[in-house]
Motif scaffolding. Sequence first.
Motif, PDB file in Angstrom:
ATOM      1  N   THR A  87       0.826  -1.203   0.000  1.00 61.92           N
ATOM      2  CA  THR A  87       0.000   0.000   0.000  1.00 61.92           C
ATOM      3  C   THR A  87       0.862   1.255   0.000  1.00 61.92           C
ATOM      4  OG1 THR A  87      -1.742  -1.197   1.191  1.00 61.92           O
ATOM      5  CG2 THR A  87      -1.873   1.204   1.196  1.00 61.92           C
ATOM      6  N   ILE A  88       1.986   1.211   0.710  1.00 56.20           N
ATOM      7  CA  ILE A  88       2.924   2.339   0.675  1.00 56.20           C
ATOM      8  C   ILE A  88       3.438   2.562  -0.748  1.00 56.20           C
ATOM      9  CG2 ILE A  88       5.248   3.062   1.355  1.00 56.20           C
ATOM     10  CD1 ILE A  88       4.706   1.971   4.127  1.00 56.20           C
ATOM     11  N   THR A  89       3.797   1.475  -1.440  1.00 53.03           N
ATOM     12  CA  THR A  89       4.262   1.590  -2.821  1.00 53.03           C
ATOM     13  C   THR A  89       3.207   2.240  -3.709  1.00 53.03           C
ATOM     14  OG1 THR A  89       5.685  -0.365  -2.604  1.00 53.03           O
ATOM     15  CG2 THR A  89       5.049   0.277  -4.842  1.00 53.03           C
ATOM     16  N   MET A  90       1.946   1.814  -3.544  1.00 60.55           N
ATOM     17  CA  MET A  90       0.866   2.370  -4.346  1.00 60.55           C
ATOM     18  C   MET A  90       0.596   3.825  -3.977  1.00 60.55           C
ATOM     19  SD  MET A  90      -1.638  -0.961  -4.409  1.00 60.55           S
ATOM     20  CE  MET A  90      -2.868  -0.215  -5.483  1.00 60.55           C
ATOM     21  N   ALA A  91       0.670   4.135  -2.679  1.00 60.52           N
ATOM     22  CA  ALA A  91       0.459   5.517  -2.237  1.00 60.52           C
ATOM     23  C   ALA A  91       1.544   6.426  -2.797  1.00 60.52           C
ATOM     24  CB  ALA A  91       0.443   5.585  -0.715  1.00 60.52           C
ATOM     25  N   ASN A  92       2.782   5.966  -2.774  1.00 52.73           N
ATOM     26  CA  ASN A  92       3.882   6.773  -3.314  1.00 52.73           C
ATOM     27  C   ASN A  92       3.718   6.998  -4.817  1.00 52.73           C
ATOM     28  OD1 ASN A  92       5.183   7.131  -0.859  1.00 52.73           O
ATOM     29  ND2 ASN A  92       6.514   5.347  -1.112  1.00 52.73           N
ATOM     30  N   ALA A  93       3.234   5.978  -5.523  1.00 49.69           N
ATOM     31  CA  ALA A  93       2.999   6.142  -6.958  1.00 49.69           C
ATOM     32  C   ALA A  93       1.932   7.207  -7.212  1.00 49.69           C
ATOM     33  CB  ALA A  93       2.579   4.807  -7.575  1.00 49.69           C
ATOM     34  N   ALA A  94       0.878   7.197  -6.376  1.00 45.52           N
ATOM     35  CA  ALA A  94      -0.163   8.225  -6.500  1.00 45.52           C
ATOM     36  C   ALA A  94       0.401   9.609  -6.178  1.00 45.52           C
ATOM     37  CB  ALA A  94      -1.330   7.898  -5.575  1.00 45.52           C
ATOM     38  N   LEU A  95       1.253   9.683  -5.162  1.00 44.36           N
ATOM     39  CA  LEU A  95       1.860  10.960  -4.779  1.00 44.36           C
ATOM     40  C   LEU A  95       2.786  11.478  -5.870  1.00 44.36           C
ATOM     41  CD1 LEU A  95       2.557  10.113  -1.030  1.00 44.36           C
ATOM     42  CD2 LEU A  95       0.917  11.803  -1.876  1.00 44.36           C
ATOM     43  N   ASP A  96       3.435  10.554  -6.589  1.00 46.62           N
ATOM     44  CA  ASP A  96       4.233  10.965  -7.758  1.00 46.62           C
ATOM     45  C   ASP A  96       3.352  11.710  -8.753  1.00 46.62           C
ATOM     46  OD1 ASP A  96       6.724   9.999  -7.002  1.00 46.62           O
ATOM     47  OD2 ASP A  96       6.435   8.045  -7.952  1.00 46.62           O
ATOM     48  N   GLY A  97       2.156  11.177  -8.975  1.00 48.70           N
ATOM     49  CA  GLY A  97       1.222  11.807  -9.906  1.00 48.70           C
ATOM     50  C   GLY A  97       0.763  13.170  -9.448  1.00 48.70           C
ATOM     51  N   TYR A  98       0.774  13.368  -8.128  1.00 47.78           N
ATOM     52  CA  TYR A  98       0.366  14.659  -7.569  1.00 47.78           C
ATOM     53  C   TYR A  98       1.559  15.609  -7.389  1.00 47.78           C
ATOM     54  CZ  TYR A  98      -3.905  12.073  -6.378  1.00 47.78           C
ATOM     55  OH  TYR A  98      -5.044  11.326  -6.431  1.00 47.78           O
ATOM     56  N   ARG A  99       2.729  15.201  -7.906  1.00 39.36           N
ATOM     57  CA  ARG A  99       3.946  16.016  -7.845  1.00 39.36           C
ATOM     58  C   ARG A  99       4.419  16.284  -6.415  1.00 39.36           C
ATOM     59  NH1 ARG A  99       2.807  14.835 -12.452  1.00 39.36           N
ATOM     60  NH2 ARG A  99       3.166  16.114 -14.316  1.00 39.36           N
ATOM     61  N   VAL A 100       4.189  15.305  -5.535  1.00 34.79           N
ATOM     62  CA  VAL A 100       4.731  15.396  -4.176  1.00 34.79           C
ATOM     63  C   VAL A 100       6.163  14.878  -4.212  1.00 34.79           C
ATOM     64  CG1 VAL A 100       4.538  14.575  -1.784  1.00 34.79           C
ATOM     65  CG2 VAL A 100       2.476  15.151  -3.096  1.00 34.79           C
ATOM     66  N   SER A 101       7.087  15.585  -3.597  1.00 32.10           N
ATOM     67  CA  SER A 101       8.497  15.221  -3.669  1.00 32.10           C
ATOM     68  C   SER A 101       8.774  13.884  -2.985  1.00 32.10           C
ATOM     69  CB  SER A 101       9.351  16.308  -3.013  1.00 32.10           C
ATOM     70  OG  SER A 101       9.188  16.306  -1.601  1.00 32.10           O
ATOM     71  N   LYS A 102       9.830  13.210  -3.434  1.00 28.81           N
ATOM     72  CA  LYS A 102      10.230  11.938  -2.827  1.00 28.81           C
ATOM     73  C   LYS A 102      10.557  12.123  -1.347  1.00 28.81           C
ATOM     74  CE  LYS A 102      10.203   9.383  -6.622  1.00 28.81           C
ATOM     75  NZ  LYS A 102       9.251   8.245  -6.783  1.00 28.81           N
ATOM     76  N   LYS A 103      11.062  13.268  -0.991  1.00 30.63           N
ATOM     77  CA  LYS A 103      11.408  13.534   0.403  1.00 30.63           C
ATOM     78  C   LYS A 103      10.172  13.647   1.278  1.00 30.63           C
ATOM     79  CE  LYS A 103      14.071  16.750   3.284  1.00 30.63           C
ATOM     80  NZ  LYS A 103      14.904  17.983   3.278  1.00 30.63           N
ATOM     81  N   GLN A 104       9.093  14.194   0.740  1.00 32.10           N
ATOM     82  CA  GLN A 104       7.865  14.396   1.503  1.00 32.10           C
ATOM     83  C   GLN A 104       6.978  13.147   1.550  1.00 32.10           C
ATOM     84  OE1 GLN A 104       6.011  17.956   2.572  1.00 32.10           O
ATOM     85  NE2 GLN A 104       8.045  17.608   3.451  1.00 32.10           N
ATOM     86  N   GLN A 105       7.065  12.289   0.537  1.00 31.83           N
ATOM     87  CA  GLN A 105       6.149  11.136   0.432  1.00 31.83           C
ATOM     88  C   GLN A 105       6.118  10.252   1.675  1.00 31.83           C
ATOM     89  OE1 GLN A 105       6.966   9.026  -3.217  1.00 31.83           O
ATOM     90  NE2 GLN A 105       6.432  10.799  -4.489  1.00 31.83           N
ATOM     91  N   PRO A 106       7.270   9.902   2.275  1.00 33.51           N
ATOM     92  CA  PRO A 106       7.229   9.014   3.446  1.00 33.51           C
ATOM     93  C   PRO A 106       6.494   9.600   4.653  1.00 33.51           C
ATOM     94  CG  PRO A 106       9.439   9.085   2.506  1.00 33.51           C
ATOM     95  CD  PRO A 106       8.659  10.165   1.851  1.00 33.51           C
ATOM     96  N   LEU A 107       6.315  10.919   4.669  1.00 36.22           N
ATOM     97  CA  LEU A 107       5.635  11.549   5.797  1.00 36.22           C
ATOM     98  C   LEU A 107       4.151  11.201   5.847  1.00 36.22           C
ATOM     99  CD1 LEU A 107       7.238  15.124   5.683  1.00 36.22           C
ATOM    100  CD2 LEU A 107       7.892  13.179   7.134  1.00 36.22           C
ATOM    101  N   ILE A 108       3.583  10.819   4.694  1.00 41.39           N
ATOM    102  CA  ILE A 108       2.147  10.510   4.670  1.00 41.39           C
ATOM    103  C   ILE A 108       1.824   9.102   4.192  1.00 41.39           C
ATOM    104  CG2 ILE A 108       1.749  11.409   2.322  1.00 41.39           C
ATOM    105  CD1 ILE A 108      -0.955  12.495   3.394  1.00 41.39           C
ATOM    106  N   SER A 109       2.661   8.512   3.341  1.00 39.56           N
ATOM    107  CA  SER A 109       2.302   7.212   2.740  1.00 39.56           C
ATOM    108  C   SER A 109       2.141   6.123   3.794  1.00 39.56           C
ATOM    109  CB  SER A 109       3.331   6.796   1.688  1.00 39.56           C
ATOM    110  OG  SER A 109       4.632   6.739   2.236  1.00 39.56           O
ATOM    111  N   GLY A 110       2.975   6.122   4.831  1.00 40.18           N
ATOM    112  CA  GLY A 110       2.822   5.136   5.901  1.00 40.18           C
ATOM    113  C   GLY A 110       1.537   5.336   6.672  1.00 40.18           C
ATOM    114  N   GLN A 111       1.123   6.585   6.838  1.00 39.20           N
ATOM    115  CA  GLN A 111      -0.132   6.876   7.541  1.00 39.20           C
ATOM    116  C   GLN A 111      -1.339   6.396   6.722  1.00 39.20           C
ATOM    117  OE1 GLN A 111      -0.412  10.662   9.823  1.00 39.20           O
ATOM    118  NE2 GLN A 111       1.410  11.276   8.643  1.00 39.20           N
TER     119      GLN A 111
END
Length: 458
Positions: A370-394
């Motif tokens: 689910t984290i992998t899928m969330a990060n892929a979605a965040l990529d689409g929303y132009r969220v930086s790689k540095k910021q993604q872990p702050l929310i994808s685990g949640q």
Amino acid sequence: MTKSKTKSKISCLICFFLLSFLPLASCGTHQKFMYQTDKDIQTLLKTSPAYPDTRFAVVSDLHFYDKTLGISGSAFQKYLDDDRKLLTLSEEIIAAAMEKISRENVRFVLIPGDMTKDGERINHEGVVKTLKKLESSRLKVYAVPGNHDINNGDAARYEGDETKPVPGINDMDFRVLYHEFGYKDAIATDKESLSYILEPEKELWLMGLDSCKWKENKPLSHPHTDGSFSPSTLAWIESQLILAKKEKKAVIVFMHHGIMEHYPANKKFYGKYIVDNDETVAELLAAYGVRMVFTGHYHAQDITKKEFKDSGNFIFDIETGSLVTAPCPYRIVEIKNGRSAVIKSIFIDSIPSMKDKFSGYAYDYVFNGTITMANAALDGYRVSKKQQPLISGQVSKAYCAHLSGDEKKPEMTINKEGFGLWLTFIAWMQKDLINGWWTDLPPNDNNLTIDLITGKVD
């Protein structure tokens, strides 16, 4: 920030507002039913047949996968990166569940669809082989199709970096393959779908409903996720419910799609997992005294109750999670004393290849997937790689809580510490989904007793 990145984020912002604030498309129906206008039928509705004593199992979304279709290479990994099912272990998990169910002293087993990964004929044949072993222990098995099972353009095998089409099945193939698992014993069938009625116990009718849109699927295209009933099938359903009332039969329904929301904002974010015209369908079934509908599709352990204040009717949507997605559940339902349904959840926590390490592995698999899928979605929303872990685990933690059922909502569902301005906005746009996953609508999801006369729950 560069000018191009600024333009990209502005485009994302516009898309968010369009998706969030445009009204949802209405698929409402104006179909009239006999229970609404016919006085003789309304008189008939006052009768309440008693439920016979019985005990049965419910296992859903098996998603059987034959490993000869490929379990390595970049193409298969690409599929897994957008999926949370334990496909490579499916045969072993299903076998473990069937062995346990065979010792549960149940009379029959319900399977509310998604028998296979993507409708591959070889996978259907594998499921049928497994179910025949279960029936050899004198258990009856009854199945209906899920959205993955018929005319699925995603039926494939994986060779290195290539995804190659393989034969799937059509509706007639499904009826033939699963002849022993419902259709052979049917006392009525719907000519417009794969729905059927049978009597597994004296005075109890089982209504297996086909809610899938396989007629609309196109070759080599992704199948329809959502479900619906045609006006003709709805009329057939009512005719069978009228007959059940006249013959004093209690009725239990099972189908793939849900008939109500299982968390707040369910329709907003994942409406395709609820049948079209769900209010109409739920009210129709409840009007004729159907109290339990067993569903699957969303892969979560969740039970929700809908009450109709004007009529005093009620109905429970009892969703069972996918057998091949943590926590790998099945349910045992025991009806006794003409009115009590005792529901118990069991989880597959061990398989031969992993022993007691399986439960932890299964949870980690869905959590990390689910984290992998969330990060892929965040990529689409132009969220930086540095910021993604702050929310994808949640996000993953909330989703996994919903899959397991009986969620315990934390005081803070989204911790925004360290969020930048853009991620704060994204979190705001998605807050209803995350809060929804953490919100457990009544009643309990895993273990409970339902009074089928009053609707009260213990």
